[in-house]
Scaffold this active site. Structure first.
Site, PDB file in Angstrom:
ATOM      1  N   ARG A 161       0.830  -1.222   0.000  1.00 64.26           N
ATOM      2  CA  ARG A 161       0.000   0.000   0.000  1.00 64.26           C
ATOM      3  C   ARG A 161       0.862   1.269   0.000  1.00 64.26           C
ATOM      4  O   ARG A 161       0.510   2.272   0.618  1.00 64.26           O
ATOM      5  CB  ARG A 161      -0.939   0.045   1.212  1.00 64.26           C
ATOM      6  N   SER A 235     -10.579  -0.383   2.849  1.00 62.55           N
ATOM      7  CA  SER A 235      -9.864  -0.554   4.128  1.00 62.55           C
ATOM      8  C   SER A 235      -9.464   0.824   4.637  1.00 62.55           C
ATOM      9  O   SER A 235      -8.793   1.573   3.940  1.00 62.55           O
ATOM     10  CB  SER A 235      -8.591  -1.373   3.939  1.00 62.55           C
ATOM     11  N   GLU A 330      -4.899   3.705   6.180  1.00 62.56           N
ATOM     12  CA  GLU A 330      -4.594   3.473   4.767  1.00 62.56           C
ATOM     13  C   GLU A 330      -5.192   4.592   3.924  1.00 62.56           C
ATOM     14  O   GLU A 330      -4.585   5.087   2.979  1.00 62.56           O
ATOM     15  CB  GLU A 330      -5.175   2.126   4.304  1.00 62.56           C
TER      16      GLU A 330
HETATM   17  N1  EPU Z   1     -10.724 -10.674   9.768  1.00 56.87           N
HETATM   18  C1  EPU Z   1     -11.397 -10.762  10.965  1.00 56.87           C
HETATM   19  N2  EPU Z   1     -12.349  -9.832  11.237  1.00 56.87           N
HETATM   20  C2  EPU Z   1     -12.657  -8.840  10.353  1.00 56.87           C
HETATM   21  C3  EPU Z   1     -11.974  -8.760   9.129  1.00 56.87           C
HETATM   22  C4  EPU Z   1     -10.992  -9.691   8.838  1.00 56.87           C
HETATM   23  O1  EPU Z   1     -11.151 -11.628  11.773  1.00 56.87           O
HETATM   24  O2  EPU Z   1     -13.557  -8.053  10.666  1.00 56.87           O
HETATM   25  C5  EPU Z   1      -9.732 -11.693   9.425  1.00 56.87           C
HETATM   26  C6  EPU Z   1     -10.283 -12.615   8.334  1.00 56.87           C
HETATM   27  O3  EPU Z   1     -10.988 -13.675   8.887  1.00 56.87           O
HETATM   28  C7  EPU Z   1      -9.040 -13.072   7.637  1.00 56.87           C
HETATM   29  C8  EPU Z   1      -8.068 -11.919   7.818  1.00 56.87           C
HETATM   30  O4  EPU Z   1      -8.596 -11.096   8.854  1.00 56.87           O
HETATM   31  O5  EPU Z   1      -8.505 -14.196   8.249  1.00 56.87           O
HETATM   32  C9  EPU Z   1      -7.889 -11.109   6.542  1.00 56.87           C
HETATM   33  O6  EPU Z   1      -9.145 -10.614   6.097  1.00 56.87           O
HETATM   34  P1  EPU Z   1      -9.453 -10.328   4.549  1.00 56.87           P
HETATM   35  O7  EPU Z   1      -9.131 -11.504   3.742  1.00 56.87           O
HETATM   36  O8  EPU Z   1     -10.823  -9.768   4.481  1.00 56.87           O
HETATM   37  O9  EPU Z   1      -8.380  -9.247   4.161  1.00 56.87           O
HETATM   38  P2  EPU Z   1      -7.854  -7.966   4.905  1.00 56.87           P
HETATM   39  O10 EPU Z   1      -6.454  -8.213   5.311  1.00 56.87           O
HETATM   40  O11 EPU Z   1      -8.804  -7.569   5.976  1.00 56.87           O
HETATM   41  C10 EPU Z   1      -6.828  -6.919   2.743  1.00 56.87           C
HETATM   42  C11 EPU Z   1      -6.820  -5.610   2.002  1.00 56.87           C
HETATM   43  C12 EPU Z   1      -8.109  -5.447   1.210  1.00 56.87           C
HETATM   44  C13 EPU Z   1      -8.242  -6.605   0.237  1.00 56.87           C
HETATM   45  C14 EPU Z   1      -8.230  -7.915   1.050  1.00 56.87           C
HETATM   46  C15 EPU Z   1      -8.257  -9.143   0.179  1.00 56.87           C
HETATM   47  C16 EPU Z   1      -5.477  -4.119   3.338  1.00 56.87           C
HETATM   48  C17 EPU Z   1      -5.437  -2.890   4.197  1.00 56.87           C
HETATM   49  N3  EPU Z   1      -6.667  -4.505   2.923  1.00 56.87           N
HETATM   50  O12 EPU Z   1      -7.855  -6.868   3.720  1.00 56.87           O
HETATM   51  O13 EPU Z   1      -7.980  -4.242   0.447  1.00 56.87           O
HETATM   52  O14 EPU Z   1      -9.430  -6.521  -0.522  1.00 56.87           O
HETATM   53  O15 EPU Z   1      -7.009  -7.998   1.836  1.00 56.87           O
HETATM   54  O16 EPU Z   1      -7.019  -9.370  -0.400  1.00 56.87           O
HETATM   55  O17 EPU Z   1      -4.423  -4.662   3.043  1.00 56.87           O
HETATM   56  C18 EPU Z   1      -8.438  -1.915   0.440  1.00 56.87           C
HETATM   57  O18 EPU Z   1      -7.216  -1.741   0.458  1.00 56.87           O
HETATM   58  O19 EPU Z   1      -9.257  -0.956   0.414  1.00 56.87           O
HETATM   59  C19 EPU Z   1      -8.963  -3.266   0.494  1.00 56.87           C
HETATM   60  C20 EPU Z   1     -10.248  -3.533   0.558  1.00 56.87           C
END
Ligand code: EPU
Length: 334
Positions: A161, A235, A330
């Site tokens: 990012r 995010s 972010e």
């Molecule tokens: N999780 C939780 N609770 C929550 C949200 C997530 O426990 O409320 C856990 C999920 O169960 C999972 C882990 O956290 O095990 C990761 O969650 P997720 O796959 O939804 O991805 P993220 O790390 O929360 C990142 C990016 C997103 C992108 C997703 C999918 C960042 C800041 N965000 O989110 O990007 O879509 O991975 O690859 O890195 C964005 O940048 O605007 C964005 C949406």
């Protein structure tokens, strides 16, 4: 005197600026740069999907709306396509255009709101891929001189990012177009667990490019609010990295905590931390923590900039108190 203009962002706050310019072509851009208007306060706006205006912006907003996608050539050895897209193209439309032309590599990045020109700035990423994996070079104009400058992939200094355009060259260059290196061969990248599971449960072993894109859109929209239905900036926080000893201590207290090893430590899922600090689905005033994905702050209707900042601070303070981890935003906050 400029009139105050409403600014469109996906968070949907009532933001305004002293002046708002829409730039469609290179002649307009060159004129703007030579006018010196950008020597004062300005902000370059793409699709408004990663920026939260919390107050009136005392300066010029430049909205880039240039269009055009063209195939520059085919690499004779690898068969890769070099495809140039204007900064003002809508990112998701561009990704679908590439898929329909048989130019592969961006399938995992479908359904990300925003524009092509914004993609390199924060190196957008999702489902195991980042824009940097496909960006070949970035064509820019230096704001102070109006000179054109091409940044190679390496010169963009891409990181999670982040890129040279976010820091340290923030506000120095306008990204005008991006050239992508795309493959003629479709190689589905399924290493993101939720993606492989979704395809498996749909009985798909060898997905077509369209099936991949559809599966990713479905996963994405199952967790993230659609901008037209609920305001957000995707995010709101980054996933923080902590040193190994800090991770091990946390893991001992929270065995089910989600984390991934990265150079220098462990990347923690900020969504998990926020959820376990008790914030998922909660609101303060008209700003809330999204009920399906705690990393996303949402506009519950008529939210103000102060409410966004107050909620972000409350969440950050609780995560710090419980886990000793500092969350970094972010989204760009103005
Ligand atoms: N999780 C939780 N609770 C929550 C949200 C997530 O426990 O409320 C856990 C999920 O169960 C999972 C882990 O956290 O095990 C990761 O969650 P997720 O796959 O939804 O991805 P993220 O790390 O929360 C990142 C990016 C997103 C992108 C997703 C999918 C960042 C800041 N965000 O989110 O990007 O879509 O991975 O690859 O890195 C964005 O940048 O605007 C964005 C949406």
């Amino acid at each position: 005197m400029f009139s105050k203009m409403e600014i469109y962002t996906t968070f949907g706050l009532p933001a305004s600026a002293d002046s708002y310019l829409v730039i469609n072509d290179e002649i307009q851009l060159r004129k703007l740069l030579s006018s010196g208007q950008l020597s004062d306060s300005f902000f370059i706006l793409g699709g408004g999907s990663n920026v939260v205006f919390t107050k009136h912006f005392p300066g010029t907003i430049v909205h880039l709306d240039n269009k055009g996608i063209r195939l520059l050539g085919v690499d004779s050895t690898s068969g890769d396509y070099l495809v140039e897209a204007a900064a003002g193209e809508v990112w998701d439309d561009f990704v679908h255009y590439c898929i329909s032309n048989g130019w592969y590599g961006l399938e995992n990045l479908v359904a990300i709101p925003g524009t092509v020109g914004a993609a390199p700035v924060q190196n957008v990423g999702a489902y195991g891929k980042e824009a940097k994996d496909s960006i070949f070079r970035v064509r820019t104009f230096e704001i102070s001189t109006g000179h054109e400058r091409i940044f190679t992939n390496e010169e963009c200094q891409f990181a999670y990012r982040n890129s040279v355009f976010k820091e340290p060259l923030k506000n120095r260059y306008i990204i005008w177009s991006v050239v992508f290196r795309l493959s003629s061969v479709f190689r589905p990248d399924l290493h993101y667990k939720a993606l492989s599971e979704a395809l498996y449960s749909a009985g798909i072993e060898q997905p077509s490019p369209q099936q991949m894109a559809d599966a990713i859109s479905k996963i994405r929209w199952g967790k993230l609010p659609r901008p037209e239905e609920m305001g957000s900036a995707g995010s709101f926080f980054k996933n923080p990295v902590v040193p190994v000893d800090h991770y091990l201590k946390l893991k001992a207290s929270y065995p089910d905590m989600v984390a991934y090893p990265v150079p220098g430590g462990y990347k923690l899922a900020a969504g998990w931390l926020i959820e376990h600090a008790g914030w998922k689905g909660r609101a303060m005033g008209r700003c809330g923590v999204y009920e399906k994905q705690a990393l996303v702050l949402v506009n519950l209707g008529g939210c103000s900039g102060d409410e966004v900042l107050a909620l972000a601070e409350a969440v950050t303070a609780d995560v710090r108190a419980q886990f000793g981890v500092s969350l970094e935003k972010e989204a760009i906050i103005i």
